[in-house]
Design a protein around this motif. Sequence first.
Motif, mmCIF file in Angstrom:
data_model
loop_
_atom_site.group_PDB
_atom_site.id
_atom_site.type_symbol
_atom_site.label_atom_id
_atom_site.label_comp_id
_atom_site.label_asym_id
_atom_site.label_seq_id
_atom_site.Cartn_x
_atom_site.Cartn_y
_atom_site.Cartn_z
ATOM 1 N N SER A 80 -4.157 -3.725 -2.903
ATOM 2 C CA SER A 80 -4.123 -2.508 -2.090
ATOM 3 C C SER A 80 -5.373 -2.475 -1.219
ATOM 4 C CB SER A 80 -4.071 -1.266 -2.985
ATOM 5 O OG SER A 80 -4.513 -0.122 -2.306
ATOM 6 N N THR A 81 -5.198 -2.253 0.083
ATOM 7 C CA THR A 81 -6.365 -2.189 0.967
ATOM 8 C C THR A 81 -7.225 -0.971 0.637
ATOM 9 O OG1 THR A 81 -5.020 -1.081 2.657
ATOM 10 C CG2 THR A 81 -5.291 -3.466 2.852
ATOM 11 N N ASN A 82 -6.603 0.129 0.207
ATOM 12 C CA ASN A 82 -7.388 1.300 -0.202
ATOM 13 C C ASN A 82 -8.264 0.964 -1.400
ATOM 14 O OD1 ASN A 82 -6.317 3.084 1.752
ATOM 15 N ND2 ASN A 82 -6.183 4.738 0.249
ATOM 16 N N THR A 128 -7.514 -4.941 6.677
ATOM 17 C CA THR A 128 -6.076 -5.183 6.862
ATOM 18 C C THR A 128 -5.626 -6.297 5.924
ATOM 19 O OG1 THR A 128 -6.226 -6.909 8.556
ATOM 20 C CG2 THR A 128 -6.351 -4.623 9.304
ATOM 21 N N ALA A 129 -4.340 -6.297 5.621
ATOM 22 C CA ALA A 129 -3.779 -7.338 4.765
ATOM 23 C C ALA A 129 -2.404 -7.743 5.277
ATOM 24 C CB ALA A 129 -3.674 -6.845 3.319
ATOM 25 N N GLN A 137 0.517 -6.776 0.747
ATOM 26 C CA GLN A 137 -0.024 -5.956 -0.332
ATOM 27 C C GLN A 137 0.891 -6.084 -1.541
ATOM 28 O OE1 GLN A 137 -2.578 -2.141 1.041
ATOM 29 N NE2 GLN A 137 -0.385 -1.900 1.318
ATOM 30 N N THR A 138 0.301 -6.421 -2.680
ATOM 31 C CA THR A 138 1.114 -6.569 -3.891
ATOM 32 C C THR A 138 1.318 -5.249 -4.618
ATOM 33 O OG1 THR A 138 -0.882 -7.103 -5.181
ATOM 34 C CG2 THR A 138 0.335 -8.948 -4.219
ATOM 35 N N ASN A 139 0.493 -4.264 -4.279
ATOM 36 C CA ASN A 139 0.612 -2.966 -4.954
ATOM 37 C C ASN A 139 0.221 -1.849 -4.000
ATOM 38 O OD1 ASN A 139 1.082 -1.164 -7.076
ATOM 39 N ND2 ASN A 139 -1.056 -1.225 -7.741
ATOM 40 N N GLY A 140 0.835 -1.845 -2.798
ATOM 41 C CA GLY A 140 0.555 -0.789 -1.829
ATOM 42 C C GLY A 140 0.983 0.559 -2.373
ATOM 43 N N ARG A 141 0.185 1.579 -2.091
ATOM 44 C CA ARG A 141 0.445 2.906 -2.665
ATOM 45 C C ARG A 141 0.686 3.934 -1.583
ATOM 46 N NH1 ARG A 141 -4.342 4.589 -5.089
ATOM 47 N NH2 ARG A 141 -5.457 2.975 -3.953
ATOM 48 N N GLY A 142 1.539 4.923 -1.910
ATOM 49 C CA GLY A 142 1.815 6.022 -1.003
ATOM 50 C C GLY A 142 1.556 7.351 -1.681
ATOM 51 N N GLN A 143 2.033 8.422 -1.049
ATOM 52 C CA GLN A 143 1.849 9.762 -1.607
ATOM 53 C C GLN A 143 2.550 9.892 -2.956
ATOM 54 O OE1 GLN A 143 0.051 12.200 -0.491
ATOM 55 N NE2 GLN A 143 -0.229 11.903 1.703
#
Length: 243
Positions: free
Chosen positions: A11-13, A32-33, A36-42
Amino acid sequence: MPLIKLDAINSTNSFLKELIGNQQVENFTVVTAKHQTNGRGQMGATWMSEPSKNLMFSVFVDTSGYPLEFPFYLSIATSLALRKALFELTIPKLMVKWPNDILSHNSKICGVLIENVIKNGNVNASIIGIGINVNQTEFKGLPKASSLKLITGRIYDLDEVLDAVLSNLKHYFSLLKQGAFGALKTEYQSYLFRKNKPSTFKDREGNLFSGYIQDVLETGDLQVLLEDDVTKAFALKDIELLY
């Protein structure tokens, strides 16, 4: 502004959060990536993306000098910057779905996850994670998702899209630092999806009800006009707009 490009990251965050915990990070540092293997949202949602097709990045913003009583203005400034950048790229019929999703033709093309660094009760910095569906054309199990390519038929250069977003982020955050809260909120309201239209909502128990979106308060709560002329404010975790 410093730009860190990664091939793959969970995750970039998360990467940026760890970075600022270990060293001094320059304002508007961008990570930047390609994947993402585990990008997260709201609300703990997962952001799924085909490698190298979309734009996934996080921006560090030093907000220590901002007159920021209500952190939701960070979300307002971010969503306005995204809408303006996509407008400049000739994406049509852009709206902001509360709190900060960007829609085109009622389909989601962009999501945001903002994580704030709190110091002495104030937002000292913010990590703004952004995912934009750019050149991906299949979204299995996501009927409301779309992309810039699906909407316009064009293939986009990811760096061009990134440059447009970063330029507008700097502009809107400069307005925020100047304390232009009224102007920002008015512009945000003008692009608010389903405002003053009959809409269906779902509460956290799964119950459906109807109402009209009237306002988004400075706290970030959604103000909805219910039946019998009752107005109620809902927090993000308490309500979902169905569309």
